[in-house]
Design a protein around this motif. Structure first.
Motif, mmCIF file in Angstrom:
data_model
loop_
_atom_site.group_PDB
_atom_site.id
_atom_site.type_symbol
_atom_site.label_atom_id
_atom_site.label_comp_id
_atom_site.label_asym_id
_atom_site.label_seq_id
_atom_site.Cartn_x
_atom_site.Cartn_y
_atom_site.Cartn_z
ATOM 1 N N MET A 1 0.850 -1.168 0.000
ATOM 2 C CA MET A 1 0.000 0.000 0.000
ATOM 3 C C MET A 1 0.897 1.232 0.000
ATOM 4 S SD MET A 1 -2.769 0.727 2.934
ATOM 5 C CE MET A 1 -2.872 2.343 3.563
ATOM 6 N N ASN A 2 0.596 2.187 -0.892
ATOM 7 C CA ASN A 2 1.445 3.372 -0.942
ATOM 8 C C ASN A 2 0.812 4.541 -0.183
ATOM 9 O OD1 ASN A 2 -0.453 4.535 -2.686
ATOM 10 N ND2 ASN A 2 0.844 4.355 -4.498
ATOM 11 N N ALA A 3 1.491 5.671 -0.176
ATOM 12 C CA ALA A 3 1.040 6.844 0.571
ATOM 13 C C ALA A 3 -0.264 7.419 0.026
ATOM 14 C CB ALA A 3 2.131 7.917 0.557
ATOM 15 N N GLU A 4 -0.602 7.105 -1.217
ATOM 16 C CA GLU A 4 -1.851 7.580 -1.818
ATOM 17 C C GLU A 4 -2.991 6.591 -1.603
ATOM 18 O OE1 GLU A 4 1.113 7.562 -3.838
ATOM 19 O OE2 GLU A 4 1.458 9.559 -3.031
ATOM 20 N N ALA A 5 -2.812 5.632 -0.706
ATOM 21 C CA ALA A 5 -3.822 4.609 -0.397
ATOM 22 C C ALA A 5 -4.180 3.773 -1.620
ATOM 23 C CB ALA A 5 -5.063 5.235 0.232
ATOM 24 N N ARG A 6 -3.177 3.407 -2.377
ATOM 25 C CA ARG A 6 -3.360 2.515 -3.525
ATOM 26 C C ARG A 6 -2.622 1.208 -3.256
ATOM 27 N NH1 ARG A 6 -5.696 4.651 -8.045
ATOM 28 N NH2 ARG A 6 -6.067 6.881 -7.933
ATOM 29 N N LEU A 7 -3.152 0.156 -3.840
ATOM 30 C CA LEU A 7 -2.573 -1.175 -3.677
ATOM 31 C C LEU A 7 -1.755 -1.535 -4.896
ATOM 32 C CD1 LEU A 7 -5.886 -2.879 -2.598
ATOM 33 C CD2 LEU A 7 -3.985 -2.308 -1.095
ATOM 34 N N LEU A 8 -0.657 -2.224 -4.678
ATOM 35 C CA LEU A 8 0.137 -2.717 -5.794
ATOM 36 C C LEU A 8 -0.369 -4.100 -6.167
ATOM 37 C CD1 LEU A 8 2.522 -2.360 -7.730
ATOM 38 C CD2 LEU A 8 3.943 -3.491 -6.008
ATOM 39 N N LEU A 9 -0.783 -4.245 -7.420
ATOM 40 C CA LEU A 9 -1.190 -5.536 -7.946
ATOM 41 C C LEU A 9 -0.258 -5.922 -9.077
ATOM 42 C CD1 LEU A 9 -5.084 -5.236 -8.167
ATOM 43 C CD2 LEU A 9 -3.707 -6.162 -6.310
ATOM 44 N N THR A 10 -0.118 -7.224 -9.276
ATOM 45 C CA THR A 10 0.670 -7.731 -10.387
ATOM 46 C C THR A 10 -0.236 -8.577 -11.269
ATOM 47 O OG1 THR A 10 1.403 -9.691 -9.158
ATOM 48 C CG2 THR A 10 2.816 -7.748 -9.049
ATOM 49 N N ARG A 11 0.047 -8.573 -12.560
ATOM 50 C CA ARG A 11 -0.731 -9.360 -13.519
ATOM 51 C C ARG A 11 0.088 -10.555 -13.944
ATOM 52 N NH1 ARG A 11 -3.843 -6.841 -18.725
ATOM 53 N NH2 ARG A 11 -5.389 -8.507 -18.861
ATOM 54 N N ARG A 12 -0.495 -11.736 -13.783
ATOM 55 C CA ARG A 12 0.232 -12.965 -14.098
ATOM 56 C C ARG A 12 0.570 -13.001 -15.591
ATOM 57 N NH1 ARG A 12 0.788 -16.397 -10.199
ATOM 58 N NH2 ARG A 12 0.940 -18.209 -11.552
ATOM 59 N N PRO A 13 1.843 -13.276 -15.908
ATOM 60 C CA PRO A 13 2.281 -13.215 -17.304
ATOM 61 C C PRO A 13 1.793 -14.411 -18.131
ATOM 62 C CG PRO A 13 4.103 -13.863 -15.883
ATOM 63 C CD PRO A 13 2.940 -13.559 -14.988
ATOM 64 N N PRO A 14 1.807 -14.254 -19.452
ATOM 65 C CA PRO A 14 1.439 -15.366 -20.332
ATOM 66 C C PRO A 14 2.301 -16.594 -20.041
ATOM 67 C CG PRO A 14 1.699 -13.336 -21.587
ATOM 68 C CD PRO A 14 2.176 -13.060 -20.187
ATOM 69 N N GLY A 15 1.690 -17.762 -20.155
ATOM 70 C CA GLY A 15 2.411 -19.012 -19.946
ATOM 71 C C GLY A 15 2.355 -19.527 -18.523
ATOM 72 N N LYS A 16 1.916 -18.701 -17.580
ATOM 73 C CA LYS A 16 1.792 -19.131 -16.186
ATOM 74 C C LYS A 16 0.338 -19.512 -15.920
ATOM 75 C CE LYS A 16 5.631 -17.321 -13.766
ATOM 76 N NZ LYS A 16 6.095 -17.182 -12.415
ATOM 77 N N PRO A 17 0.114 -20.354 -14.908
ATOM 78 C CA PRO A 17 -1.283 -20.630 -14.544
ATOM 79 C C PRO A 17 -1.998 -19.327 -14.198
ATOM 80 C CG PRO A 17 0.207 -22.128 -13.400
ATOM 81 C CD PRO A 17 1.067 -21.108 -14.107
ATOM 82 N N MET A 18 -3.245 -19.233 -14.591
ATOM 83 C CA MET A 18 -4.083 -18.048 -14.358
ATOM 84 C C MET A 18 -3.507 -16.798 -15.024
ATOM 85 S SD MET A 18 -5.564 -18.635 -10.516
ATOM 86 C CE MET A 18 -4.159 -19.376 -9.663
ATOM 87 N N ALA A 19 -2.865 -16.968 -16.163
ATOM 88 C CA ALA A 19 -2.274 -15.847 -16.900
ATOM 89 C C ALA A 19 -3.323 -14.766 -17.150
ATOM 90 C CB ALA A 19 -1.698 -16.339 -18.220
ATOM 91 N N GLY A 20 -2.895 -13.511 -17.014
ATOM 92 C CA GLY A 20 -3.759 -12.378 -17.274
ATOM 93 C C GLY A 20 -4.556 -11.889 -16.083
ATOM 94 N N LEU A 21 -4.574 -12.650 -14.988
ATOM 95 C CA LEU A 21 -5.325 -12.238 -13.808
ATOM 96 C C LEU A 21 -4.462 -11.350 -12.919
ATOM 97 C CD1 LEU A 21 -7.183 -15.534 -12.823
ATOM 98 C CD2 LEU A 21 -7.953 -13.680 -14.311
ATOM 99 N N TRP A 22 -5.112 -10.393 -12.266
ATOM 100 C CA TRP A 22 -4.440 -9.470 -11.350
ATOM 101 C C TRP A 22 -4.481 -10.035 -9.947
ATOM 102 C CZ3 TRP A 22 -1.738 -5.342 -12.941
ATOM 103 C CH2 TRP A 22 -1.947 -4.898 -14.245
ATOM 104 N N GLU A 23 -3.354 -9.945 -9.233
ATOM 105 C CA GLU A 23 -3.276 -10.515 -7.889
ATOM 106 C C GLU A 23 -2.389 -9.669 -6.992
ATOM 107 O OE1 GLU A 23 -1.524 -14.394 -8.331
ATOM 108 O OE2 GLU A 23 0.326 -13.577 -9.133
ATOM 109 N N LEU A 24 -2.485 -9.931 -5.714
ATOM 110 C CA LEU A 24 -1.580 -9.321 -4.750
ATOM 111 C C LEU A 24 -0.220 -9.991 -4.883
ATOM 112 C CD1 LEU A 24 -4.042 -9.366 -1.749
ATOM 113 C CD2 LEU A 24 -3.318 -7.348 -3.029
ATOM 114 N N PRO A 25 0.876 -9.240 -4.786
ATOM 115 C CA PRO A 25 2.205 -9.851 -4.883
ATOM 116 C C PRO A 25 2.448 -10.843 -3.748
ATOM 117 C CG PRO A 25 2.345 -7.447 -4.986
ATOM 118 C CD PRO A 25 0.944 -7.791 -4.603
ATOM 119 N N GLY A 26 3.230 -11.843 -4.039
ATOM 120 C CA GLY A 26 3.573 -12.854 -3.040
ATOM 121 C C GLY A 26 3.940 -14.152 -3.724
ATOM 122 N N GLY A 27 3.948 -15.219 -2.951
ATOM 123 C CA GLY A 27 4.296 -16.511 -3.530
ATOM 124 C C GLY A 27 4.323 -17.602 -2.491
ATOM 125 N N LYS A 28 4.865 -18.720 -2.900
ATOM 126 C CA LYS A 28 4.871 -19.907 -2.052
ATOM 127 C C LYS A 28 5.873 -19.810 -0.906
ATOM 128 C CE LYS A 28 3.424 -23.068 -5.648
ATOM 129 N NZ LYS A 28 3.745 -22.759 -7.022
#
Length: 123
Positions: A1-28
């Motif tokens: 979350m930044n100072a402007e109260a916005r969330l950082l989302l990432t879009r899953r790249p082509p070739g990965k499961p659920m490609a094209g979907l926006w998600e919260l950053p993170g991982g296993k």
């Protein structure tokens, strides 16, 4: 979350499961890691950010059954880090307001987090 109260989302790249979907950053979480340590590692690997586990604030969790697995995902808020987020795995990045969340295609596990994120950013 930044100072402007916005969330950082990432879009899953082509070739990965659920490609094209926006998600919260993170991982296993790797063997022997805490969820906090895993998130700090993933932020460095995926976005080039330096964060400290002590700066992570627990928010909620998601529990969702996918065909191949059941996901139990702790969700943390991070307001302080070093560096500018840069896509290191060919993913798109976007800083979004909670008003924009409903219009984005997201994984099924992330969608129920929207009310929690709205409450956080309206506080």
């Amino acid at each position: 979350m930044n100072a402007e109260a916005r969330l950082l989302l990432t879009r899953r790249p082509p070739g990965k499961p659920m490609a094209g979907l926006w998600e919260l950053p993170g991982g296993k979480v790797e063997q022997g890691e805490t969820p906090e340590a895993a998130l700090v590692r993933e932020l460095a690997e995926e976005l080039g950010l330096v964060a400290e586990p002590a700066d992570l604030e627990p928010l909620t969790f998601a529990s969702h059954g996918y065909d191949a697995m059941h996901l139990l995902m702790p969700v943390f808020v991070l307001r302080r880090w070093i560096g500018e987020p840069r896509p290191r795995e060919l993913q798109e990045l976007a800083w979004v307001s909670t008003a924009q969340l409903d219009a984005l295609a997201m994984p099924a596990a992330d969608r129920p987090l929207t009310p929690h994120l709205r409450a956080l950013l309206s506080a």
